[in-house]
Structures are given as C-alpha cells and as structure tokens.
Scaffold this motif. Structure first.
Motif, PDB file in Angstrom:
ATOM      1  N   LYS A  61       0.852  -1.199   0.000  1.00 38.12           N
ATOM      2  CA  LYS A  61       0.000   0.000   0.000  1.00 38.12           C
ATOM      3  C   LYS A  61       0.881   1.240   0.000  1.00 38.12           C
ATOM      4  N   GLY A  62       0.291   2.373  -0.319  1.00 38.98           N
ATOM      5  CA  GLY A  62       1.032   3.620  -0.353  1.00 38.98           C
ATOM      6  C   GLY A  62       1.831   3.746  -1.635  1.00 38.98           C
ATOM      7  N   GLN A  63       2.718   4.715  -1.655  1.00 42.45           N
ATOM      8  CA  GLN A  63       3.566   4.947  -2.819  1.00 42.45           C
ATOM      9  C   GLN A  63       5.014   5.064  -2.372  1.00 42.45           C
ATOM     10  N   PHE A  64       5.913   4.621  -3.241  1.00 42.22           N
ATOM     11  CA  PHE A  64       7.340   4.550  -2.950  1.00 42.22           C
ATOM     12  C   PHE A  64       8.043   5.736  -3.587  1.00 42.22           C
ATOM     13  N   GLU A 120      22.133   7.120  10.665  1.00 41.75           N
ATOM     14  CA  GLU A 120      22.040   7.111   9.213  1.00 41.75           C
ATOM     15  C   GLU A 120      20.577   7.194   8.788  1.00 41.75           C
ATOM     16  N   GLY A 121      20.322   7.981   7.758  1.00 41.57           N
ATOM     17  CA  GLY A 121      18.974   8.156   7.238  1.00 41.57           C
ATOM     18  C   GLY A 121      18.599   7.067   6.247  1.00 41.57           C
ATOM     19  N   LYS A 122      17.573   7.337   5.448  1.00 38.93           N
ATOM     20  CA  LYS A 122      17.045   6.362   4.496  1.00 38.93           C
ATOM     21  C   LYS A 122      17.282   6.840   3.067  1.00 38.93           C
ATOM     22  N   ARG A 123      17.341   5.887   2.172  1.00 40.73           N
ATOM     23  CA  ARG A 123      17.534   6.187   0.753  1.00 40.73           C
ATOM     24  C   ARG A 123      16.208   6.220  -0.002  1.00 40.73           C
ATOM     25  N   ALA A 124      15.169   5.742   0.639  1.00 41.77           N
ATOM     26  CA  ALA A 124      13.826   5.717   0.059  1.00 41.77           C
ATOM     27  C   ALA A 124      12.837   5.483   1.195  1.00 41.77           C
ATOM     28  N   PHE A 125      11.574   5.798   0.936  1.00 41.75           N
ATOM     29  CA  PHE A 125      10.537   5.536   1.926  1.00 41.75           C
ATOM     30  C   PHE A 125       9.181   5.548   1.249  1.00 41.75           C
ATOM     31  N   ARG A 126       8.153   5.212   1.989  1.00 42.35           N
ATOM     32  CA  ARG A 126       6.782   5.191   1.483  1.00 42.35           C
ATOM     33  C   ARG A 126       6.012   6.390   1.992  1.00 42.35           C
ATOM     34  N   VAL A 127       5.135   6.889   1.141  1.00 38.16           N
ATOM     35  CA  VAL A 127       4.188   7.926   1.553  1.00 38.16           C
ATOM     36  C   VAL A 127       2.792   7.329   1.455  1.00 38.16           C
ATOM     37  N   TYR A 128       1.945   7.764   2.384  1.00 38.57           N
ATOM     38  CA  TYR A 128       0.574   7.265   2.449  1.00 38.57           C
ATOM     39  C   TYR A 128      -0.379   8.452   2.394  1.00 38.57           C
ATOM     40  N   SER A 129      -0.983   8.652   1.226  1.00 41.03           N
ATOM     41  CA  SER A 129      -1.952   9.727   1.037  1.00 41.03           C
ATOM     42  C   SER A 129      -3.226   9.401   1.808  1.00 41.03           C
ATOM     43  N   PRO A 130      -4.054  10.402   2.076  1.00 41.78           N
ATOM     44  CA  PRO A 130      -5.320  10.137   2.765  1.00 41.78           C
ATOM     45  C   PRO A 130      -6.206   9.128   2.033  1.00 41.78           C
ATOM     46  N   TRP A 131      -6.061   9.018   0.719  1.00 39.90           N
ATOM     47  CA  TRP A 131      -6.888   8.072  -0.031  1.00 39.90           C
ATOM     48  C   TRP A 131      -6.386   6.636   0.065  1.00 39.90           C
ATOM     49  N   THR A 169      -1.639  -2.084   8.083  1.00 41.91           N
ATOM     50  CA  THR A 169      -0.668  -2.479   9.108  1.00 41.91           C
ATOM     51  C   THR A 169      -0.486  -1.334  10.095  1.00 41.91           C
ATOM     52  N   LYS A 170      -0.032  -1.682  11.296  1.00 44.39           N
ATOM     53  CA  LYS A 170       0.188  -0.655  12.332  1.00 44.39           C
ATOM     54  C   LYS A 170       1.222   0.362  11.889  1.00 44.39           C
ATOM     55  N   GLN A 171       2.310  -0.133  11.311  1.00 42.34           N
ATOM     56  CA  GLN A 171       3.383   0.768  10.891  1.00 42.34           C
ATOM     57  C   GLN A 171       2.909   1.722   9.796  1.00 42.34           C
ATOM     58  N   ALA A 172       2.188   1.211   8.803  1.00 43.49           N
ATOM     59  CA  ALA A 172       1.679   2.069   7.723  1.00 43.49           C
ATOM     60  C   ALA A 172       0.696   3.087   8.273  1.00 43.49           C
ATOM     61  N   LEU A 173      -0.154   2.673   9.185  1.00 48.41           N
ATOM     62  CA  LEU A 173      -1.124   3.591   9.785  1.00 48.41           C
ATOM     63  C   LEU A 173      -0.427   4.698  10.575  1.00 48.41           C
ATOM     64  N   ALA A 174       0.604   4.334  11.342  1.00 50.26           N
ATOM     65  CA  ALA A 174       1.359   5.333  12.109  1.00 50.26           C
ATOM     66  C   ALA A 174       2.069   6.312  11.181  1.00 50.26           C
ATOM     67  N   THR A 175       2.632   5.806  10.085  1.00 51.12           N
ATOM     68  CA  THR A 175       3.314   6.665   9.121  1.00 51.12           C
ATOM     69  C   THR A 175       2.305   7.585   8.437  1.00 51.12           C
ATOM     70  N   GLN A 176       1.175   7.029   8.014  1.00 50.60           N
ATOM     71  CA  GLN A 176       0.139   7.848   7.379  1.00 50.60           C
ATOM     72  C   GLN A 176      -0.327   8.955   8.311  1.00 50.60           C
TER      73      GLN A 176
END
Length: 161
Positions: free
Chosen positions: A56-59, A115-126, A131-138
């Motif tokens: 889910k989300g976008q990379f 150290e930071g990240k080289r990529a991550f996911r974004v979760y738009s309101p739509w 998952t718990k992690q995706a919900l917390a990030t969103q």
C-alpha cells in the motif's frame, strides 16, 4: 514539479503565481521525476512517488551520490529546505511537503548519530492501510499532505511559500 505546474496554478499570499526558478532536472532518479528548484526563496528537492504492486502507499527515492559514486541518504547539513513528493492515483492529486527538520526528526535524513534512508513510502489520505506501521506513518504524514484538487489545501500550500 510536473504535477504542480501542469495541472494546477498556485498563488502566493500576495496573489503572485508560484513558479519555480533555477529549475534543474536531476540525472539521478529520473523515473521519479527528480528535480531541484527555488520556490519563493525556498530550496526544494522534488520527486514523484510510484505505486508498487505489492504494498500500500507509494514509494519514493530520496538519496544522493557521494564523490565515490555510491548512493547515500541526504545529510542534515545538505542545502535544501523542503522535500516535495508528488502523489497521484487516478483522479486524485496531491503533494507532501516535508520540511527538512521533520525528515531529520523521523530518521529519514542522516545526522552525526544516525544514518537516514535512501527511500521511503508515503501514504496519502486516499490510501487504505492495513498495518500498524503504515497507519502510524500515514498519521504523521497527513499534516504535510496537500490535496491539490481542494481549494483550501491549495491556499494552505501557497501560504508555505
């Protein structure tokens, strides 16, 4: 910044169209429409996120190459103010505007101690996350999301710049 410029015109607080200057397409991350520019004096790094088939989300990628040609996360003293992530899904259109300080706090940008990240996911309101992690990030990302089909969000976005 293709999504913003081609599909909507935004105005600053004084009614002037917000147009990027010193626009540079980056060789790195072309598939994410990577670019840098100035927007009303703010230094911007921009990417367009991608939908992936299994999650889910976008990379989105968020890295640079060091002098040896190796990819690495951005560092806290790199010269930019905001990271914009354009997100699109069928007729939905939005942009995440992450201040550098937030990305440092969230561990996406490297510091002397982490150290930071080289990529991550974004979760738009739509995005419907499961998952718990995706919900917390969103949840934390929501404060930085602007629905560019919504006039109130367009105005809120323009006020940043």
């Amino acid at each position: 910044m293709e999504v913003l410029l081609n599909e909507i015109t935004l105005k600053s607080n004084d009614g002037v169209d917000l147009k990027p200057i010193d626009f540079v397409l980056e060789k790195e991350s072309k598939e994410y429409k990577a670019c840098r520019f100035l927007l009303n004096g703010k230094r911007i790094i921009s990417r367009t996120s991608k939908i992936t088939p299994k999650k889910k989300g976008q990379f989105v990628t968020f890295y640079k190459r060091n002098n040896s040609g190796v990819i690495e996360p951005f560092f806290e003293n790199d010269s930019f103010d905001f990271f914009l992530v354009n997100a699109k899904l069928s007729n939905q259109l939005g942009v995440f505007v992450f201040p550098k300080s937030v990305l440092i706090h969230k561990g996406i940008i490297s510091t002397k101690t982490k150290e930071g990240k080289r990529a991550f996911r974004v979760y738009s309101p739509w995005d419907v996350v499961d998952t718990k992690q995706a919900l917390a990030t969103q949840k934390w990302q929501f404060a930085y999301f602007y629905d560019l089909k919504n006039i109130l969000d367009q105005n809120r976005f323009a006020k940043l710049f």
